[in-house]
Design a protein around this motif. Structure first.
Motif, short mmCIF file in Angstrom:
data_model
loop_
_atom_site.label_atom_id
_atom_site.label_comp_id
_atom_site.label_asym_id
_atom_site.label_seq_id
_atom_site.Cartn_x
_atom_site.Cartn_y
_atom_site.Cartn_z
N LEU A 424 0.82 -1.21 0.00
CA LEU A 424 0.00 0.00 0.00
C LEU A 424 0.85 1.26 0.00
N GLU A 425 2.07 1.16 0.52
CA GLU A 425 2.94 2.34 0.55
C GLU A 425 3.34 2.79 -0.86
N ASP A 426 3.15 1.93 -1.86
CA ASP A 426 3.50 2.29 -3.24
C ASP A 426 2.37 3.01 -3.98
N LEU A 427 1.21 3.06 -3.37
CA LEU A 427 0.06 3.65 -4.05
C LEU A 427 0.28 5.14 -4.29
N LYS A 428 0.04 5.56 -5.51
CA LYS A 428 0.16 6.97 -5.89
C LYS A 428 -1.23 7.59 -5.94
N PRO A 429 -1.30 8.93 -5.82
CA PRO A 429 -2.61 9.58 -5.78
C PRO A 429 -3.42 9.39 -7.05
N VAL A 430 -4.69 9.17 -6.87
CA VAL A 430 -5.67 9.18 -7.96
C VAL A 430 -6.76 10.16 -7.51
N ASN A 431 -6.74 11.33 -8.09
CA ASN A 431 -7.66 12.38 -7.66
C ASN A 431 -9.03 12.14 -8.30
N MET A 432 -9.96 11.67 -7.49
CA MET A 432 -11.26 11.31 -8.00
C MET A 432 -12.29 11.37 -6.87
N ARG A 433 -13.46 11.90 -7.19
CA ARG A 433 -14.58 11.87 -6.25
C ARG A 433 -15.63 10.93 -6.84
N ALA A 434 -15.72 9.75 -6.28
CA ALA A 434 -16.55 8.73 -6.90
C ALA A 434 -17.46 8.08 -5.86
N MET A 435 -18.41 7.29 -6.36
CA MET A 435 -19.32 6.52 -5.52
C MET A 435 -19.13 5.05 -5.87
N TYR A 436 -18.98 4.21 -4.86
CA TYR A 436 -18.80 2.79 -5.11
C TYR A 436 -20.15 2.15 -5.41
N HIS A 437 -20.20 1.40 -6.51
CA HIS A 437 -21.40 0.64 -6.84
C HIS A 437 -21.19 -0.80 -6.41
N TYR A 438 -21.99 -1.27 -5.48
CA TYR A 438 -21.89 -2.60 -4.87
C TYR A 438 -22.64 -3.61 -5.73
N PRO A 439 -21.95 -4.45 -6.49
CA PRO A 439 -22.64 -5.38 -7.39
C PRO A 439 -23.48 -6.41 -6.63
N CYS A 440 -24.66 -6.69 -7.16
CA CYS A 440 -25.55 -7.62 -6.46
C CYS A 440 -24.96 -9.02 -6.40
N HIS A 441 -24.20 -9.41 -7.42
CA HIS A 441 -23.61 -10.75 -7.40
C HIS A 441 -22.49 -10.86 -6.38
N ILE A 442 -21.82 -9.76 -6.08
CA ILE A 442 -20.83 -9.77 -5.01
C ILE A 442 -21.55 -9.96 -3.67
N ARG A 443 -22.67 -9.28 -3.50
CA ARG A 443 -23.46 -9.47 -2.28
C ARG A 443 -23.99 -10.90 -2.22
N ALA A 444 -24.39 -11.47 -3.38
CA ALA A 444 -24.87 -12.85 -3.41
C ALA A 444 -23.76 -13.82 -3.02
N SER A 445 -22.51 -13.40 -3.20
CA SER A 445 -21.37 -14.22 -2.78
C SER A 445 -21.08 -14.06 -1.29
N GLU A 446 -21.91 -13.25 -0.61
CA GLU A 446 -21.76 -12.98 0.82
C GLU A 446 -20.46 -12.25 1.13
N LEU A 447 -20.04 -11.42 0.17
CA LEU A 447 -18.88 -10.56 0.38
C LEU A 447 -19.38 -9.15 0.68
N ASP A 448 -18.97 -8.61 1.78
CA ASP A 448 -19.46 -7.31 2.20
C ASP A 448 -18.83 -6.20 1.38
N GLU A 449 -19.59 -5.15 1.11
CA GLU A 449 -19.07 -4.04 0.32
C GLU A 449 -17.91 -3.34 1.01
N SER A 450 -17.80 -3.50 2.33
CA SER A 450 -16.69 -2.85 3.06
C SER A 450 -15.33 -3.34 2.57
N ILE A 451 -15.27 -4.57 2.02
CA ILE A 451 -14.00 -5.08 1.48
C ILE A 451 -13.47 -4.12 0.42
N TYR A 452 -14.36 -3.71 -0.48
CA TYR A 452 -13.97 -2.89 -1.62
C TYR A 452 -13.89 -1.41 -1.23
N VAL A 453 -14.79 -0.98 -0.37
CA VAL A 453 -14.76 0.40 0.10
C VAL A 453 -13.45 0.67 0.84
#
Length: 557
Positions: A424-453
């Motif tokens: 993570l220390e290698d991550l460079k800035p990406v200047n973006m104001r975005a909204m995460y879209h939580y795919p329904c199939h990811i939820r169907a896999s019982e993976l919480d959106e917090s993983i991606y957020v």
């Protein structure tokens, strides 16, 4: 003895959407400050407000035990039973938002006219239909234990209307029956004493059985936890196929394409698995790509399963995923003969036709697993859901070994972070104001959106805005985009409009099918002369860029 039980108390604002059509021109919000403790329900709060602050507040209530369903309201943009919802659990920034159910006319405050909802139930003839002109043997029509289990699987429905309120399709197509009516039809369709089963299936197909994008919003809303997607919707679609009234013509064309080409989309450019011939090799009989551009031993080796869309349409995404793992010293195996996961077959009810695809993927995955590479990583949410939930049952049915482990790419990145292997220390800035879209199939896999957020929030410069209601659908799942493109387009456009109202640059998601749906919605708006200045961003491509990698090549250190 001293009572050691912790007593929790807090103050919060209960913000209620109020409307009296006799005196109000339009609905308005009114705030009520309350102090409450653990065990206090939202219904308790409403009763307290009515008794002590505002006697004109109107709402329904009866059993207070989650049985009658009369107290269903929307709490923080989701339908729930007020009597079963703990107030402390739903306070957000000191506020709880309480509104009436949607898709129904407001009579006063939180009381809605449920007649349209009840009408959908009546449309499916919720009673046994028997043919008295036919002599039935005593053993025929008997209810077995298996039959009883099917019948009981939906008998807990209390007709609260929560699923009807939260149904995405009803937002854009009021002709759709809705989940509760379909569940009620299911209850009689599977009853061996009913003689109208075939006709019920035919009518359901006509009434929109295939309009459901299987986004599971109804399951989240259901206070009884009914399994409506797999146990009801997909069961009925299989029955429609068995009765030769399903799937829809567009689905048949899609399935024929999968059978002919091995994938759900045709090849228009070079497949991702064919873009790196210099890495081709053999792994215990599997023709593959083995990519390791970094020096030293890998911290891990994984198998990448791209899925049809990324492999054949979104090759830049495939490159981005490879780049992420190369940057973090993970070697990747990519089987060149990976075929469709079978999700299109499952979603439209043609389950029996998917066996060749399942067996081929099992053979590939098990070979890797028994030779020391057990993690099969998926970058498509639909594939992930199919592998996790459908493949275990299919393995038992077909007598196949299941030696591998299915992991989503984002999920695996989180595992790497926990082990200290995600740089993570290698991550460079990406200047973006975005909204995460939580795919329904990811939820169907019982993976919480917090993983991606949480992962997105690790990128410097990224400002992530949460959607007011995270259950908004892209409209592309369940075969809806193929058979009912107008419904899919309306849902995708509505989702983007809600996000745009929050002032974001665009939607950021990790589902290739969601990306296709949103891009189609943007194209449609341009064709209508109403272009949306809005971006659709790929989770993997954004991460690859943050690691400083080019999106169209295989990077190293």
């Amino acid at each position: 003895m001293k009572d050691m039980k912790e007593v929790r108390e807090m103050k919060a604002i209960i913000r209620i959407l109020r409307f009296n059509p006799d005196i109000d021109e339009k609905p308005y919000y009114q705030d009520f400050e309350l102090e409450f403790g653990s065990g206090t329900t939202i219904l308790d709060c409403l009763i307290n407000i009515k008794d002590n602050q505002e006697g004109s507040l109107t709402f329904r209530r009866s059993c207070r035990s989650g049985i009658c369903g009369s107290c269903a309201v929307r709490i923080n943009h989701r339908a729930m039973l007020a009597c079963k919802t703990q107030a402390m659990d739903v306070v957000k920034d000191g506020v709880v938002l309480v509104e009436p159910l949607v898709h129904l006319r407001t009579i006063k405050d939180l009381v809605v006219d449920l007649e349209p909802f009840y009408n959908t139930i009546e449309q499916v003839h919720p009673w046994l239909i028997t043919d008295r002109t036919v002599t039935v043997k005593e053993e025929q029509g008997a209810v077995t234990r298996a039959d009883a289990e099917l019948l009981n699987s939906v008998d807990d429905c209390i007709f609260c209307g929560a699923c009807y309120s939260d149904c995405n399709v009803i937002d854009v197509d009021r002709s759709f029956l809705g989940p509760s009516a379909i569940a009620k039809s299911f209850r009689f369709t599977v009853d061996p004493r009913d003689s109208a089963g075939d006709e019920r299936i035919r009518q359901l197909v006509e009434q929109g059985l295939y309009k459901c994008p299987v986004d599971q919003e109804c399951e989240i809303a259901c206070p009884k936890g009914l399994s409506l997607r797999r146990d009801v919707i997909e069961y009925l679609r299989c029955s429609a196929v068995a009765n030769e009234v399903g799937p829809m013509p567009a689905h048949k064309r899609l399935i024929m394409s999968v059978l002919d080409t091995g994938a759900s989309v045709p090849v228009t450019t070079t497949q991702a698995v064919d873009e790196y011939p210099e890495y081709e090799c053999d792994f215990h009989g599997i023709h593959e790509l083995y990519i390791k551009k970094f020096e030293g031993e890998p911290v891990a080796e994984v198998v990448l399963f791209f899925g049809c869309i990324i492999n054949r349409r979104q090759q830049d995404t495939a490159a981005a995923i490879i780049n992420i793992f190369q940057h973090n010293n993970v070697a990747v195996h990519i089987p060149k003969k990976q075929v469709c996961c079978g999700s299109p077959f499952m979603r439209v009810g043609m389950r029996d036709a998917m066996k060749p695809f399942v067996t081929q993927n099992f053979e590939i995955f098990n070979t890797y697993a028994v030779h020391g590479v057990p993690h099969i990583l998926t970058s498509c949410s639909g594939c992930n859901s199919t592998f996790r939930h459908d493949y275990p049952g299919l393995a038992r049915e077909y007598g196949l070994d299941f030696d591998f482990r299915i992991v989503d790419v984002g999920e695996y990145m989180t595992m790497m972070e926990a082990e200290g292997n995600l740089r993570l220390e290698d991550l460079k800035p990406v200047n973006m104001r975005a909204m995460y879209h939580y795919p329904c199939h990811i939820r169907a896999s019982e993976l919480d959106e917090s993983i991606y957020v949480d992962l997105i929030n690790k990128i410097p410069g990224m400002e992530l805005v949460q959607v007011p209601s995270s259950g908004l659908c892209c409209g592309g799942g369940g075969g809806v985009r193929a058979a009912y493109p107008e419904v899919s387009d309306k849902l995708s456009i509505r989702r983007m409009e809600v996000a745009k109202e929050e002032g974001v640059d665009g939607l950021l998601t990790n589902c290739p099918f969601c990306i296709l749906s949103f891009e189609r919605g943007l194209e449609l708006m341009r064709e209508l002369g109403e272009p949306m200045e809005f971006g659709i961003f790929d989770f993997y491509k954004v991460f690859s860029r943050a690691f400083g990698e080019e999106e169209n090549g295989v990077g190293g250190n």
